[in-house]
Design a protein around this motif. Sequence first.
Motif, PDB file in Angstrom:
ATOM      1  N   PHE A 181       0.833  -1.210   0.000  1.00 40.95           N
ATOM      2  CA  PHE A 181       0.000   0.000   0.000  1.00 40.95           C
ATOM      3  C   PHE A 181       0.867   1.259   0.000  1.00 40.95           C
ATOM      4  CE2 PHE A 181      -1.963   3.518   2.242  1.00 40.95           C
ATOM      5  CZ  PHE A 181      -3.123   3.715   1.489  1.00 40.95           C
ATOM      6  N   ASN A 182       1.866   1.292   0.868  1.00 43.74           N
ATOM      7  CA  ASN A 182       2.729   2.478   0.959  1.00 43.74           C
ATOM      8  C   ASN A 182       3.506   2.712  -0.341  1.00 43.74           C
ATOM      9  OD1 ASN A 182       1.918   2.969   3.606  1.00 43.74           O
ATOM     10  ND2 ASN A 182       3.569   1.733   4.484  1.00 43.74           N
ATOM     11  N   ALA A 183       3.989   1.611  -0.950  1.00 46.64           N
ATOM     12  CA  ALA A 183       4.728   1.743  -2.205  1.00 46.64           C
ATOM     13  C   ALA A 183       3.828   2.263  -3.320  1.00 46.64           C
ATOM     14  CB  ALA A 183       5.341   0.401  -2.591  1.00 46.64           C
ATOM     15  N   ILE A 184       2.585   1.754  -3.380  1.00 44.72           N
ATOM     16  CA  ILE A 184       1.633   2.209  -4.400  1.00 44.72           C
ATOM     17  C   ILE A 184       1.257   3.673  -4.165  1.00 44.72           C
ATOM     18  CG2 ILE A 184      -0.714   1.908  -5.288  1.00 44.72           C
ATOM     19  CD1 ILE A 184      -0.370  -1.111  -4.664  1.00 44.72           C
ATOM     20  N   GLU A 185       0.986   4.008  -2.905  1.00 43.48           N
ATOM     21  CA  GLU A 185       0.625   5.391  -2.568  1.00 43.48           C
ATOM     22  C   GLU A 185       1.734   6.359  -2.970  1.00 43.48           C
ATOM     23  OE1 GLU A 185      -1.179   7.739   1.293  1.00 43.48           O
ATOM     24  OE2 GLU A 185       0.416   6.261   1.633  1.00 43.48           O
ATOM     25  N   ASP A 186       2.984   6.023  -2.645  1.00 41.28           N
ATOM     26  CA  ASP A 186       4.115   6.896  -2.991  1.00 41.28           C
ATOM     27  C   ASP A 186       4.235   7.057  -4.510  1.00 41.28           C
ATOM     28  OD1 ASP A 186       4.691   7.173  -0.320  1.00 41.28           O
ATOM     29  OD2 ASP A 186       6.339   5.704  -0.320  1.00 41.28           O
ATOM     30  N   ALA A 187       4.041   5.946  -5.230  1.00 39.36           N
ATOM     31  CA  ALA A 187       4.172   5.996  -6.691  1.00 39.36           C
ATOM     32  C   ALA A 187       3.086   6.854  -7.321  1.00 39.36           C
ATOM     33  CB  ALA A 187       4.130   4.573  -7.258  1.00 39.36           C
ATOM     34  N   ILE A 188       1.857   6.709  -6.850  1.00 35.40           N
ATOM     35  CA  ILE A 188       0.731   7.482  -7.411  1.00 35.40           C
ATOM     36  C   ILE A 188       0.885   8.964  -7.111  1.00 35.40           C
ATOM     37  CG2 ILE A 188      -1.755   7.896  -7.243  1.00 35.40           C
ATOM     38  CD1 ILE A 188      -2.106   4.877  -6.820  1.00 35.40           C
ATOM     39  N   ARG A 189       1.236   9.275  -5.891  1.00 41.06           N
ATOM     40  CA  ARG A 189       1.368  10.686  -5.503  1.00 41.06           C
ATOM     41  C   ARG A 189       2.517  11.377  -6.235  1.00 41.06           C
ATOM     42  NH1 ARG A 189       0.127  10.716   1.054  1.00 41.06           N
ATOM     43  NH2 ARG A 189      -2.153  10.709   0.848  1.00 41.06           N
ATOM     44  N   SER A 190       3.567  10.632  -6.546  1.00 39.74           N
ATOM     45  CA  SER A 190       4.703  11.228  -7.249  1.00 39.74           C
ATOM     46  C   SER A 190       4.360  11.565  -8.695  1.00 39.74           C
ATOM     47  CB  SER A 190       5.893  10.279  -7.213  1.00 39.74           C
ATOM     48  OG  SER A 190       5.641   9.121  -7.994  1.00 39.74           O
ATOM     49  N   ILE A 191       3.297  10.920  -9.227  1.00 42.11           N
ATOM     50  CA  ILE A 191       2.929  11.126 -10.634  1.00 42.11           C
ATOM     51  C   ILE A 191       1.724  12.046 -10.777  1.00 42.11           C
ATOM     52  CG2 ILE A 191       2.066   9.951 -12.715  1.00 42.11           C
ATOM     53  CD1 ILE A 191       3.682   7.490 -11.730  1.00 42.11           C
ATOM     54  N   SER A 192       0.667  11.790  -9.988  1.00 45.97           N
ATOM     55  CA  SER A 192      -0.588  12.508 -10.188  1.00 45.97           C
ATOM     56  C   SER A 192      -0.915  13.534  -9.114  1.00 45.97           C
ATOM     57  CB  SER A 192      -1.741  11.502 -10.254  1.00 45.97           C
ATOM     58  OG  SER A 192      -1.937  10.908  -8.980  1.00 45.97           O
ATOM     59  N   LEU A 193      -0.237  13.478  -7.992  1.00 43.12           N
ATOM     60  CA  LEU A 193      -0.499  14.361  -6.854  1.00 43.12           C
ATOM     61  C   LEU A 193      -1.926  14.211  -6.319  1.00 43.12           C
ATOM     62  CD1 LEU A 193       1.291  17.626  -8.098  1.00 43.12           C
ATOM     63  CD2 LEU A 193       2.191  15.845  -6.583  1.00 43.12           C
TER      64      LEU A 193
END
Length: 389
Positions: A181-193
């Motif tokens: 979950f944390n890895a997915i959250e970090d990846a999404i936020r880094s791209i789409s905010l």
Amino acid sequence: MALITRSKCINMFFMSLIALLANNLISANVFAKTLPIGITLNMSGPNAQSSIDFKNGIEAFIHAENQSKRFNKYQIKLLAMDDIGQTNRALSNAKRLITSKNVLALLTTDISENVADLARLAGNNKTLLLSANHHQQPLNIKDHRYIGFLSQPYSEMFRSLNKTLKNSDTIYVSADNDYDFNAIEDAIRSISLKSVRKLTNPRIRAPKTQKNCTIVFANNVNTTANILAELTKQQNQCQMLILPVVEKTLLQKLLVEKYSDTNSHNLLFVSSVPLHRRNLPLIEEFIRDMKAYSPQAPYSHQALKGYLLAKIAIDSMFQSVNKVHTDSFIEIITLPFQLIDQVVGWVKDPNSNISKTTVVNSFSYLKRYDIGLDKTISVYKDRVLIKKP
């Protein structure tokens, strides 16, 4: 004249000895040796079917390889241990396979968090680890050298899905563990905010009335099927994004057989292997070898992952075997005569770590490797084997 005759005799003696050593080297290392590959996987616990499919793919390639006689009288041997889906048991099994069974490579389809632990274990023991899933978090440089992935990190996956993410007002993530979950959250936020929310069973109805939303799934296949079935009953409008850790073939089968769900218009699968491209030589070979191994075994994505990882590991082993034989023979004929007795000892009891090291080196140096896809494979710094299936 006597001196010349004696010199010739000495030369003939050492040439005979070299030939004997070379023959012993070949017979000891080729004609009477198995090449072990190890796997630890869930074969009897919950969600075992996905692991069994993975094992079937590995065994199908090994069966075809042993039938081909490419290794002469070498036999590839699969050493499989059941971890019942328990993390501690998986690590214990892997340690035993590497340190006691001396496997030349370890294959896994485990979740990201476990892959990170397995990578550290493989790195400490200088053993090749090939994983269907990415570890998602940074590893020690030493550990990274001994690993290869079929799946890209989440940051790369979501980069290609940027449009989908930007069009979503809300993004939910359903994962079996906080690590993913944390890895997915970090990846999404880094791209789409965009803001990211965790989707749990008590909150399964939360996005019911929303239209511009995306739910990302990184669960085991049964949990994913249960949640999707419930959301379908609610006529949920969200885009369902299924990551490669969820077995696509088995999920589709479960949705139809268990839940009579044939409405998959809002399912978007991210795959790490190109099973849908039946015209590729790799897929043709996969289907042929699966049929020869077991006509009843399904041609699933998970089976293809096992088949592909086994193919890469065994081709690295093949290059390793050739290199060991060539280098060892050169070493024999260039050694001073007083060291011949040490060489004889090495031939009788070769160091297994040499083989492990050369397998890792052979894998690391794979460049423009034609595996039957539409483009070749090269092992680069990121260790990802297939960029876009």
